[in-house]
Design a protein around this motif. Structure first.
Motif, PDB file in Angstrom:
ATOM      1  N   ASP A  13      10.843   7.872  16.048  1.00  0.00           N
ATOM      2  CA  ASP A  13       9.978   7.611  15.084  1.00  0.00           C
ATOM      3  C   ASP A  13       9.750   6.042  14.434  1.00  0.00           C
ATOM      4  OD1 ASP A  13       9.254   7.348  11.632  1.00  0.00           O
ATOM      5  OD2 ASP A  13       8.282   9.324  12.864  1.00  0.00           O
ATOM      6  N   GLY A  14      10.770   5.547  14.711  1.00  0.00           N
ATOM      7  CA  GLY A  14      11.014   4.034  14.189  1.00  0.00           C
ATOM      8  C   GLY A  14      10.583   3.929  12.751  1.00  0.00           C
ATOM      9  N   LYS A  15      11.348   4.636  11.946  1.00  0.00           N
ATOM     10  CA  LYS A  15      11.317   4.370  10.356  1.00  0.00           C
ATOM     11  C   LYS A  15      11.728   3.309  10.053  1.00  0.00           C
ATOM     12  CE  LYS A  15      12.691   8.996   9.870  1.00  0.00           C
ATOM     13  NZ  LYS A  15      12.013   9.358  11.158  1.00  0.00           N
ATOM     14  N   LEU A  16      10.947   2.411   9.093  1.00  0.00           N
ATOM     15  CA  LEU A  16      11.518   1.139   8.718  1.00  0.00           C
ATOM     16  C   LEU A  16      11.522   1.064   7.334  1.00  0.00           C
ATOM     17  CD1 LEU A  16       9.134  -0.673  11.036  1.00  0.00           C
ATOM     18  CD2 LEU A  16      11.310  -0.342  11.450  1.00  0.00           C
ATOM     19  N   TYR A  17      11.743   2.091   6.505  1.00  0.00           N
ATOM     20  CA  TYR A  17      12.114   1.975   5.126  1.00  0.00           C
ATOM     21  C   TYR A  17      13.492   1.906   4.707  1.00  0.00           C
ATOM     22  CZ  TYR A  17      10.243   6.976   5.729  1.00  0.00           C
ATOM     23  OH  TYR A  17      10.267   8.009   6.517  1.00  0.00           O
ATOM     24  N   THR A  18      13.763   1.164   3.765  1.00  0.00           N
ATOM     25  CA  THR A  18      15.276   1.025   3.498  1.00  0.00           C
ATOM     26  C   THR A  18      15.423   0.805   2.129  1.00  0.00           C
ATOM     27  OG1 THR A  18      17.343  -0.159   3.953  1.00  0.00           O
ATOM     28  CG2 THR A  18      15.330  -1.408   4.029  1.00  0.00           C
ATOM     29  N   ARG A  19      16.828   1.408   1.720  1.00  0.00           N
ATOM     30  CA  ARG A  19      17.021   1.194   0.100  1.00  0.00           C
ATOM     31  C   ARG A  19      17.828  -0.187   0.431  1.00  0.00           C
ATOM     32  NH1 ARG A  19      17.395   6.749   0.531  1.00  0.00           N
ATOM     33  NH2 ARG A  19      16.130   7.812  -0.988  1.00  0.00           N
ATOM     34  N   SER A  20      18.239  -0.881   1.444  1.00  0.00           N
ATOM     35  CA  SER A  20      19.048  -1.842   1.566  1.00  0.00           C
ATOM     36  C   SER A  20      18.350  -3.343   1.342  1.00  0.00           C
ATOM     37  CB  SER A  20      19.704  -1.835   3.048  1.00  0.00           C
ATOM     38  OG  SER A  20      20.158  -0.626   3.293  1.00  0.00           O
ATOM     39  N   ARG A  78       0.830  -0.999  -0.109  1.00  0.00           N
ATOM     40  CA  ARG A  78      -0.133   0.026   0.069  1.00  0.00           C
ATOM     41  C   ARG A  78       0.795   1.257   0.058  1.00  0.00           C
ATOM     42  NH1 ARG A  78      -3.789   0.174   5.108  1.00  0.00           N
ATOM     43  NH2 ARG A  78      -2.118   0.801   6.257  1.00  0.00           N
ATOM     44  N   SER A  79       0.548   2.149  -1.013  1.00  0.00           N
ATOM     45  CA  SER A  79       1.321   3.476  -1.005  1.00  0.00           C
ATOM     46  C   SER A  79       0.475   4.687  -1.465  1.00  0.00           C
ATOM     47  CB  SER A  79       2.433   3.312  -1.845  1.00  0.00           C
ATOM     48  OG  SER A  79       2.205   3.069  -3.271  1.00  0.00           O
ATOM     49  N   VAL A  80       0.801   5.978  -1.226  1.00  0.00           N
ATOM     50  CA  VAL A  80       0.282   6.986  -1.456  1.00  0.00           C
ATOM     51  C   VAL A  80       0.615   7.453  -2.756  1.00  0.00           C
ATOM     52  CG1 VAL A  80      -0.565   9.462  -1.013  1.00  0.00           C
ATOM     53  CG2 VAL A  80      -0.596   7.375   0.894  1.00  0.00           C
ATOM     54  N   ASP A  81       0.043   7.765  -3.879  1.00  0.00           N
ATOM     55  CA  ASP A  81       0.534   8.405  -4.901  1.00  0.00           C
ATOM     56  C   ASP A  81      -0.092   9.874  -4.904  1.00  0.00           C
ATOM     57  OD1 ASP A  81       0.863   9.345  -7.341  1.00  0.00           O
ATOM     58  OD2 ASP A  81       0.135   7.616  -8.734  1.00  0.00           O
ATOM     59  N   ALA A  82       0.767  10.794  -4.777  1.00  0.00           N
ATOM     60  CA  ALA A  82       0.492  12.221  -5.032  1.00  0.00           C
ATOM     61  C   ALA A  82       0.826  12.912  -5.783  1.00  0.00           C
ATOM     62  CB  ALA A  82       0.920  12.703  -3.461  1.00  0.00           C
ATOM     63  N   LEU A 107       9.744  -9.985  12.513  1.00  0.00           N
ATOM     64  CA  LEU A 107      10.104 -10.107  13.705  1.00  0.00           C
ATOM     65  C   LEU A 107       9.561  -8.871  14.935  1.00  0.00           C
ATOM     66  CD1 LEU A 107      13.756 -11.386  13.351  1.00  0.00           C
ATOM     67  CD2 LEU A 107      12.096 -11.939  14.898  1.00  0.00           C
ATOM     68  N   LEU A 108       9.282  -7.932  14.028  1.00  0.00           N
ATOM     69  CA  LEU A 108       8.802  -6.543  14.928  1.00  0.00           C
ATOM     70  C   LEU A 108       7.457  -6.900  15.212  1.00  0.00           C
ATOM     71  CD1 LEU A 108      10.673  -3.716  12.885  1.00  0.00           C
ATOM     72  CD2 LEU A 108      11.070  -4.348  15.196  1.00  0.00           C
ATOM     73  N   GLN A 125       2.570  -2.982  15.039  1.00  0.00           N
ATOM     74  CA  GLN A 125       1.361  -2.769  14.364  1.00  0.00           C
ATOM     75  C   GLN A 125       1.503  -3.656  12.848  1.00  0.00           C
ATOM     76  OE1 GLN A 125       3.249  -0.355  14.999  1.00  0.00           O
ATOM     77  NE2 GLN A 125       2.419   1.637  14.339  1.00  0.00           N
ATOM     78  N   SER A 126       0.490  -4.447  12.591  1.00  0.00           N
ATOM     79  CA  SER A 126       0.762  -5.277  11.316  1.00  0.00           C
ATOM     80  C   SER A 126       0.674  -4.455   9.884  1.00  0.00           C
ATOM     81  CB  SER A 126      -0.479  -6.369  10.996  1.00  0.00           C
ATOM     82  OG  SER A 126      -1.671  -5.775  11.180  1.00  0.00           O
ATOM     83  N   GLU A 127       0.459  -3.285  10.113  1.00  0.00           N
ATOM     84  CA  GLU A 127       0.385  -2.425   8.920  1.00  0.00           C
ATOM     85  C   GLU A 127       1.673  -2.303   8.199  1.00  0.00           C
ATOM     86  OE1 GLU A 127      -3.351  -1.587  10.779  1.00  0.00           O
ATOM     87  OE2 GLU A 127      -1.041  -1.797  11.331  1.00  0.00           O
ATOM     88  N   ILE A 128       2.809  -2.359   9.078  1.00  0.00           N
ATOM     89  CA  ILE A 128       4.027  -2.299   8.735  1.00  0.00           C
ATOM     90  C   ILE A 128       4.586  -3.002   7.521  1.00  0.00           C
ATOM     91  CG2 ILE A 128       5.063  -1.340  10.745  1.00  0.00           C
ATOM     92  CD1 ILE A 128       6.453  -3.734  11.580  1.00  0.00           C
ATOM     93  N   LEU A 129       3.842  -4.302   7.463  1.00  0.00           N
ATOM     94  CA  LEU A 129       4.247  -5.335   6.523  1.00  0.00           C
ATOM     95  C   LEU A 129       3.732  -5.080   5.036  1.00  0.00           C
ATOM     96  CD1 LEU A 129       2.856  -8.484   8.430  1.00  0.00           C
ATOM     97  CD2 LEU A 129       5.233  -7.509   8.027  1.00  0.00           C
ATOM     98  N   ILE A 130       2.900  -3.858   4.914  1.00  0.00           N
ATOM     99  CA  ILE A 130       2.279  -3.501   3.808  1.00  0.00           C
ATOM    100  C   ILE A 130       2.320  -2.266   3.254  1.00  0.00           C
ATOM    101  CG2 ILE A 130       0.559  -5.295   3.922  1.00  0.00           C
ATOM    102  CD1 ILE A 130      -1.565  -3.235   4.356  1.00  0.00           C
ATOM    103  N   ASP A 131       2.699  -1.301   4.192  1.00  0.00           N
ATOM    104  CA  ASP A 131       2.907  -0.099   3.899  1.00  0.00           C
ATOM    105  C   ASP A 131       4.256   0.293   3.208  1.00  0.00           C
ATOM    106  OD1 ASP A 131       0.546   1.003   4.743  1.00  0.00           O
ATOM    107  OD2 ASP A 131       1.169   1.426   6.653  1.00  0.00           O
ATOM    108  N   SER A 132       4.424   1.121   2.223  1.00  0.00           N
ATOM    109  CA  SER A 132       5.616   1.336   1.305  1.00  0.00           C
ATOM    110  C   SER A 132       6.515   2.194   2.097  1.00  0.00           C
ATOM    111  CB  SER A 132       5.429   1.910   0.060  1.00  0.00           C
ATOM    112  OG  SER A 132       4.783   3.167   0.499  1.00  0.00           O
ATOM    113  N   HIS A 133       6.145   3.117   3.391  1.00  0.00           N
ATOM    114  CA  HIS A 133       6.985   3.407   4.263  1.00  0.00           C
ATOM    115  C   HIS A 133       6.505   3.393   5.423  1.00  0.00           C
ATOM    116  CE1 HIS A 133       7.828   5.958   0.291  1.00  0.00           C
ATOM    117  NE2 HIS A 133       8.899   6.292   0.885  1.00  0.00           N
TER     118      HIS A 133
END
Length: 517
Positions: free
Chosen positions: A150-157, A43-47, A169-170, A176-184
Motif C-alpha cells: 500500500d505505501g501508507k505514509l501517515y504517521t504519529r511520529s 487536504r482531508s475528508v471530514d465525514a 524525497l519520495l 505523486q505530489s498529492e502525498i504532500l497535502i493529503d492528511s492520510h
C-alpha cells in the motif's frame, strides 16, 4: 500579500480550481481579480456530518506572483568516502543511504532479497502456488515490506523528525505530489516499485553500492567493535560502521546476534486476524450514504479499545485493497494487506490485533529472549496447518466467530490463494480470542454494521512489529555493547511504518557521520 485560510469544499468541487478560488476570495473578502493563486497545503475528508466534505488549508496570494517552489537535495559523489555497511534495503536502509550522500559517506547496501522486478516472480509463486522463498517475498527484497503493501505514509511520529522532508524525497523519486497535502497520504503498490527503483538509481549514480541476494550470515567483531560482515557464508565486507535495518521478520539475524553474545531483548507486539468487508459497506458506514461520491476516496477506519488489560485495535487498514500472504518461511502462514494507488478493489481489509506480552507467552519462557518470537511462530504454524498447509487462509464469518461455530460458507474474499472455513476460536489462546470477541462488539457500536454476514476474519496477522528489540543508546544510537553497530527501523524495534522507519534511518546516518567525522 499572503493569507493562510481554512475552507470547506463539497466533494463535487474539490478538483474545481475556480470554485476554490472564488471560495478563497469570499473568505478573504478580496476581489477575485486580485487573487493570483490559491495553493492547497493540507487536504482531508471530514465525514462526521451527514454529507461528507473536504477541509482544506490553503495559502492565498493577493496581488503577488509566488515564486515556484523547488526542493533540491545535495547528493554528493562518494566514491572515495568513508564506508558504512547497511544491512537491509527497506525504508530505514534506503533513507540512511540517501542521507549519507549529503554527508559525504559511502553506503554499501546488502539486501538478502531481489530487486523489485525480479521479486515479482516470487510473489506470484506464493500467491498462485503456495511456494515461499525465504529471501524473496512480501517482507524481503528491494524496498522492504512497504513496497508491496500500500505505501501508507501517515504517521504519529511527527516529533521524531522531518516528515515533510521524507515525503519530498519520495516525490523527488517519482511519488505523486498529492502525498504532500493529503492528511492520510499513500502511494500505492503499483507506483512504489518505480519509486524504489529510482532511489536505487540515485544511490548507484552517486557512488553507493547495492548487492542483492546477499544474506548476512556472520559479523566480524574484534574487541567489542564491529568491522564488517560476512555474506552468504563466504564474502567479507569491511567498513567503519554497520547499520542493521533488517525489518521485523529477519529472525535469522536475531538468532545470529544471540549466538554471538550480542544483547537483544524481547518486547511486546500484537497479533490477531485480518478482517475483510465489502468496500461499499465501509463506505456506507463512514460516509452515511449508500453510494460514495466519485471524488471521495474509498473510506477507511481506525478503531481501538481496551478489553480488560489488553489493547485491541485496527492495524494497516487497506481501503479498496487486497489481503496477501506475507509468509517468510515454508510451513507458516502470515497475512498482510495492500492496495493500489486508486484503491479500487471491491474489498476493504484491516488487521484486527490484540497487544500481547510475557503473560501471553508464559509457556514459551524456556526460550528466553525468544519466548515472544516462539509464541508468534506457533500461531503462524497453526494457521498454516488449519488452512490446509498450502497458504490458503483459515477463515470465518464474524457472526460465527462470535457464536463459536464454523461457517457453513464463506463470503467472497480478495485473498488470491483462497480461504477455507475454520473456527478461529480454536487457533488463539483464550485471552486473545476473548479480547477479539469483546472488541468486535465494541467496534460495532462505534461503526454500526461492522458486524454483518458479509464480514469475515482470516488468520493470521502476526507481523505488526518485531517481537525482539536490538537495544541502542538513546543519544549515540549505537548498540549498547558493540561499537560501530547501529540498530535501525522496525527490525530493531524503533519504528512502525514507512515514514517512521525512514526518519529513523536518517537519524542513524547523522549519528554515524558524527561518530566517523
Amino acid at each position: 500579500m499572503q493569507k493562510e485560510i481554512d475552507l470547506i469544499i463539497p466533494p463535487e468541487n474539490i478538483f474545481n480550481y475556480e470554485f476554490i478560488r472564488n471560495a478563497a476570495a469570499k473568505e478573504t473578502r478580496t476581489n477575485i481579480e486580485e487573487i493570483t493563486r490559491v495553493s492547497i497545503i493540507k487536504r482531508s475528508v471530514d465525514a462526521r456530518r451527514k454529507n461528507p466534505v473536504y477541509r482544506i488549508k490553503a495559502v492565498v496570494f493577493i496581488n503577488e506572483n509566488p515564486a515556484e517552489e523547488t526542493v533540491n537535495f545535495d547528493f554528493k559523489n562518494v566514491e572515495k568516502g568513508k564506508r558504512v555497511i547497511i544491512v537491509g534495503f527497506g525504508p530505514a536502509g534506503m533513507f540512511a543511504a540517501l542521507r549519507f550522500f549529503e554527508l559525504g559517506i559511502k553506503p554499501i547496501i546488502l539486501e538478502r532479497g531481489k530487486d523489485v522486478r525480479s521479486r515479482r516472480r516470487d510473489l506470484r509463486a506464493i500467491q498462485q502456488f503456495g511456494i515461499v522463498n525465504p529471501d524473496s517475498n512480501y517482507c524481503f527484497g528491494e524496498g522492504g515490506a512497504g513496497t508491496y503493501s500500500d505505501g501508507k505514509l501517515y504517521t504519529r511520529s511527527t516529533k521524531r523528525g522531518d516528515v515533510k522532508r521524507i515525503l519530498n524525497l519520495l516525490v523527488y523519486h517519482g511519488a505523486q505530489s498529492e502525498i504532500l497535502i493529503d492528511s492520510h497520504p499513500h502511494i500505492g503498490s503499483n507506483i512504489l516499485p518505480k519509486v524504489v527503483s529510482n532511489i536505487r538509481e540515485t544511490i548507484l549514480k552517486h557512488g553507493g553500492e547495492i548487492h542483492f541476494n546477499s544474506r548476512v550470515t556472520d559479523f566480524i567483531i574484534e574487541n567489542s567493535r564491529i568491522g564488517g560482515v560476512i555474506v552468504n557464508d563466504e564474502k567479507e565486507y569491511i567498513a567503519e560502521a554497520v547499520i542493521l535495518a533488517v525489518g521485523h521478520s529477519a529472525r535469522d539475524i536475531y538468532y545470529l546476534l544471540d549466538k554471538k553474545g550480542i544483547l537483544i531483548e524481547s518486547k511486546p507486539f500484537a497479533l490477531g486476524v485480518r478482517i475483510e468487508h465489502p468496500q461499499n459497506l465501509i463506505d456506507s458506514i463512514q460516509y452515511h450514504s449508500k453510494k460514495r461520491h466519485p471524488n471521495l476516496p474509498a473510506a477507511s477506519y481506525s478503531i481501538a479499545c481496551q478489553v480488560d488489560d489488553k489493547g485491541v485495535y485496527s492495524f494497516c487498514m487497506c481501503p479498496g485493497g487486497i489481503i496477501v500472504p506475507a509468509s517468510t518461511a515454508p510451513g507458516e502462514l502470515v497475512l498482510n494487506g495492500m492496495s493500489l494507488s486508486r484503491r479500487d478493489s471491491p474489498f476493504a481489509n484491516s488487521g484486527l490485533v490484540v497487544a500481547v506480552d510475557e503473560k501471553d507467552w508464559e509457556e514459551y519462557k524456556k526460550a528466553g529472549v525468544f519466548a515472544g518470537l516462539e509464541f508468534q511462530k506457533s500461531i503462524e504454524i497453526a494457521a498454516f496447518e488449519s488452512g490446509g498447509k498450502n497458504q490458503k487462509a483459515p477463515a470465518q464469518r464474524v457472526i460465527d466467530f462470535l457464536k463459536g461455530r464454523s461457517s457453513d460458507s464463506l463470503p467472497p474474499t480478495s485473498y488470491i490463494p483462497g480461504a477455507v472455513s475454520y473456527d478461529l476460536n480454536e487457533l488463539f489462546p483464550e485471552r486473545i480470542k476473548k479480547s477479539l470477541r469483546e472488541a468486535l462488539l465494541i467496534f460495532n457500536k462505534k461503526m454500526p454494521g461492522f458486524i454483518s454476514a458479509e464480514a469475515q476474519i482470516l488468520a493470521a496477522e502476526t507481523r505488526t512489529s518485531s517481537p525482539v528489540r536490538i537495544p541502542r543508546d538513546r543519544t549515540t544510537f549505537r548498540h549498547l555493547q558493540i561499537e560501530g553497530l547501529y540498530p535501525a527501523g522496525e527490525g530493531a524495534g524503533y519504528a512502525g511504518g514507512i515514514v517512521s522507519a525512514a526518519i529513523d534511518g536518517e537519524k542513524i546516518a547523522e549519528a554515524i557521520a558524527g561518530y566517523l567525522m
